[in-house]
Design a protein around this motif. Structure first.
Motif, short mmCIF file in Angstrom:
data_model
loop_
_atom_site.label_atom_id
_atom_site.label_comp_id
_atom_site.label_asym_id
_atom_site.label_seq_id
_atom_site.Cartn_x
_atom_site.Cartn_y
_atom_site.Cartn_z
N LEU A 25 -7.64 -4.09 -9.34
CA LEU A 25 -6.89 -2.86 -9.08
C LEU A 25 -7.78 -1.62 -9.14
CD1 LEU A 25 -3.61 -3.62 -11.06
CD2 LEU A 25 -3.92 -3.59 -8.58
N VAL A 26 -8.77 -1.66 -9.96
CA VAL A 26 -9.71 -0.53 -10.06
C VAL A 26 -10.72 -0.57 -8.91
CG1 VAL A 26 -11.58 0.45 -11.44
CG2 VAL A 26 -9.47 -0.27 -12.54
N ARG A 27 -11.21 -1.75 -8.57
CA ARG A 27 -12.33 -1.91 -7.65
C ARG A 27 -11.93 -1.94 -6.17
NH1 ARG A 27 -14.01 -6.66 -9.36
NH2 ARG A 27 -12.75 -7.71 -7.82
N ASP A 28 -10.88 -2.64 -5.81
CA ASP A 28 -10.54 -2.80 -4.39
C ASP A 28 -10.20 -1.46 -3.76
OD1 ASP A 28 -10.90 -5.49 -4.82
OD2 ASP A 28 -8.88 -6.08 -4.22
N ASN A 29 -10.37 -1.38 -2.44
CA ASN A 29 -10.07 -0.15 -1.71
C ASN A 29 -8.74 -0.20 -0.97
OD1 ASN A 29 -12.43 1.28 -2.39
ND2 ASN A 29 -13.58 0.08 -0.90
N PRO A 46 -1.88 -2.68 5.91
CA PRO A 46 -2.89 -2.40 4.90
C PRO A 46 -2.95 -0.89 4.66
CG PRO A 46 -3.96 -2.75 7.01
CD PRO A 46 -2.47 -2.93 7.23
N LEU A 47 -3.04 -0.50 3.40
CA LEU A 47 -3.17 0.91 3.05
C LEU A 47 -4.23 1.07 1.98
CD1 LEU A 47 0.58 2.08 2.73
CD2 LEU A 47 -0.98 2.44 4.67
N ALA A 48 -4.85 2.24 1.96
CA ALA A 48 -5.73 2.61 0.86
C ALA A 48 -4.84 2.87 -0.36
CB ALA A 48 -6.50 3.87 1.22
N PHE A 49 -5.43 2.71 -1.55
CA PHE A 49 -4.65 2.93 -2.76
C PHE A 49 -5.55 3.43 -3.88
CE2 PHE A 49 -6.47 -1.14 -3.70
CZ PHE A 49 -6.60 -1.17 -5.08
N TRP A 50 -4.91 3.94 -4.91
CA TRP A 50 -5.59 4.30 -6.16
C TRP A 50 -4.72 3.82 -7.31
CZ3 TRP A 50 -4.30 8.36 -9.85
CH2 TRP A 50 -5.24 8.45 -10.89
N ASP A 52 -3.90 4.16 -11.28
CA ASP A 52 -4.10 5.13 -12.36
C ASP A 52 -4.04 4.49 -13.75
OD1 ASP A 52 -1.40 4.70 -12.96
OD2 ASP A 52 -0.77 6.73 -12.42
N GLY A 53 -3.97 3.16 -13.79
CA GLY A 53 -3.86 2.45 -15.06
C GLY A 53 -2.44 2.02 -15.37
N GLU A 54 -1.47 2.62 -14.67
CA GLU A 54 -0.06 2.26 -14.85
C GLU A 54 0.67 2.02 -13.54
OE1 GLU A 54 1.94 5.20 -17.19
OE2 GLU A 54 0.57 4.97 -18.89
N ALA A 55 0.21 2.66 -12.48
CA ALA A 55 0.89 2.57 -11.20
C ALA A 55 -0.12 2.59 -10.07
CB ALA A 55 1.87 3.73 -11.04
N VAL A 56 0.31 2.09 -8.92
CA VAL A 56 -0.49 2.11 -7.70
C VAL A 56 0.00 3.27 -6.85
CG1 VAL A 56 -1.07 0.83 -5.60
CG2 VAL A 56 -0.77 -0.41 -7.76
N TRP A 57 -0.93 4.12 -6.41
CA TRP A 57 -0.60 5.26 -5.56
C TRP A 57 -1.00 4.93 -4.13
CZ3 TRP A 57 1.83 9.69 -7.16
CH2 TRP A 57 1.98 9.84 -8.54
N LEU A 58 -0.05 5.15 -3.21
CA LEU A 58 -0.26 4.92 -1.78
C LEU A 58 -0.02 6.23 -1.05
CD1 LEU A 58 2.06 1.79 -1.43
CD2 LEU A 58 -0.42 1.77 -1.79
N ALA A 59 -0.61 6.36 0.12
CA ALA A 59 -0.33 7.49 0.99
C ALA A 59 -0.07 6.96 2.38
CB ALA A 59 -1.49 8.47 1.01
N THR A 60 1.02 7.41 2.98
CA THR A 60 1.34 7.04 4.34
C THR A 60 2.29 8.11 4.90
OG1 THR A 60 2.06 5.21 5.78
CG2 THR A 60 3.34 5.57 3.77
N ARG A 61 2.47 8.08 6.17
CA ARG A 61 3.37 9.06 6.78
C ARG A 61 4.82 8.68 6.49
NH1 ARG A 61 0.94 11.17 12.40
NH2 ARG A 61 -1.24 11.24 11.77
N ASP A 62 5.63 9.69 6.22
CA ASP A 62 7.04 9.41 5.98
C ASP A 62 7.79 9.10 7.27
OD1 ASP A 62 7.13 11.96 7.07
OD2 ASP A 62 8.19 12.86 5.38
N THR A 63 7.11 9.22 8.41
CA THR A 63 7.72 8.96 9.71
C THR A 63 7.45 7.56 10.24
OG1 THR A 63 5.75 9.91 10.74
CG2 THR A 63 7.63 11.40 10.37
N ASN A 64 6.58 6.79 9.57
CA ASN A 64 6.31 5.44 10.06
C ASN A 64 7.21 4.43 9.33
OD1 ASN A 64 5.08 4.63 7.65
ND2 ASN A 64 3.03 5.12 8.37
N PRO A 65 7.29 3.19 9.80
CA PRO A 65 8.20 2.22 9.18
C PRO A 65 7.96 2.03 7.68
CG PRO A 65 7.51 1.40 11.30
CD PRO A 65 6.68 2.64 11.03
N THR A 66 6.71 1.95 7.24
CA THR A 66 6.44 1.75 5.82
C THR A 66 6.96 2.93 5.00
OG1 THR A 66 4.52 0.38 6.28
CG2 THR A 66 4.62 1.38 4.10
N GLY A 67 6.66 4.13 5.43
CA GLY A 67 7.15 5.32 4.72
C GLY A 67 8.67 5.39 4.69
N ARG A 68 9.31 5.12 5.83
CA ARG A 68 10.79 5.14 5.88
C ARG A 68 11.37 4.06 4.96
NH1 ARG A 68 9.87 5.39 11.56
NH2 ARG A 68 10.69 3.28 11.71
#
Length: 156
Positions: A25-29, A46-50, A52-68
């Motif tokens: 979780l720390v190392r993978d991109n 596939p998405l980039a992530f970070w 934080d030691g408790e949760a996985v943070w993702l970023a994506t557009r709220d207009t695409n299927p994953t975001g919706r």
């Protein structure tokens, strides 16, 4: 050498699998993110992530299927690694706009990935995925006892 580098010679202990899952979780991109819409139509990206030691943070557009899908269901499955050394997370997702996002989260995400969604298209939002179930296994001998977290609590 870790299980990421080569398949284990025998079943790893739950403690070792937890340690290696957290290292991943720390190392993978990138992570595979599975969601579904209200009709059950699946979406896998596939998405980039970070982490934080408790949760996985993702970023994506709220207009695409994953975001919706994440906005409407609040649920995701995340798959890290490959089929011979997988970490599978079932989690709950909460959306944060770039205005709601703590600056330190955005900065850490950008530093890890080399890309800052806050400076990209305005439709990018962030999702905090809190693990409810975490499973880790390599091969068939590790299938028993693969659940290392249940209801958001570590079992090992």
């Amino acid at each position: 050498m870790t299980a990421v580098d080569s398949p284990p010679s025998g079943p790893r202990s739950p403690e070792q699998r937890k340690r290696e899952a957290l290292e991943r979780l720390v190392r993978d991109n990138d992570v595979w993110v599975a969601t579904a819409d209200a009709t059950g139509e699946p979406c896998l990206v596939p998405l980039a992530f970070w982490w934080d030691g408790e949760a996985v943070w993702l970023a994506t557009r709220d207009t695409n299927p994953t975001g919706r899908n994440l906005c409407s269901s609040g649920r995701a499955r995340l798959s890290f690694g490959h089929t011979r050394d997988v970490v599978l997370v079932h989690g709950t997702a909460r959306m944060l706009t770039r205005e709601e996002l703590p600056a330190e989260v955005g900065d850490a995400f950008a530093a890890k990935d080399g890309w800052d969604p806050r400076k990209d298209h305005p439709s990018y939002v962030f999702f905090r995925v809190t693990p409810q179930v975490l499973q880790a296994w390599g091969t068939v001998p590790e299938m028993t006892g693969r659940t290392l977290m249940r209801d958001g609590k570590w079992l090992v």
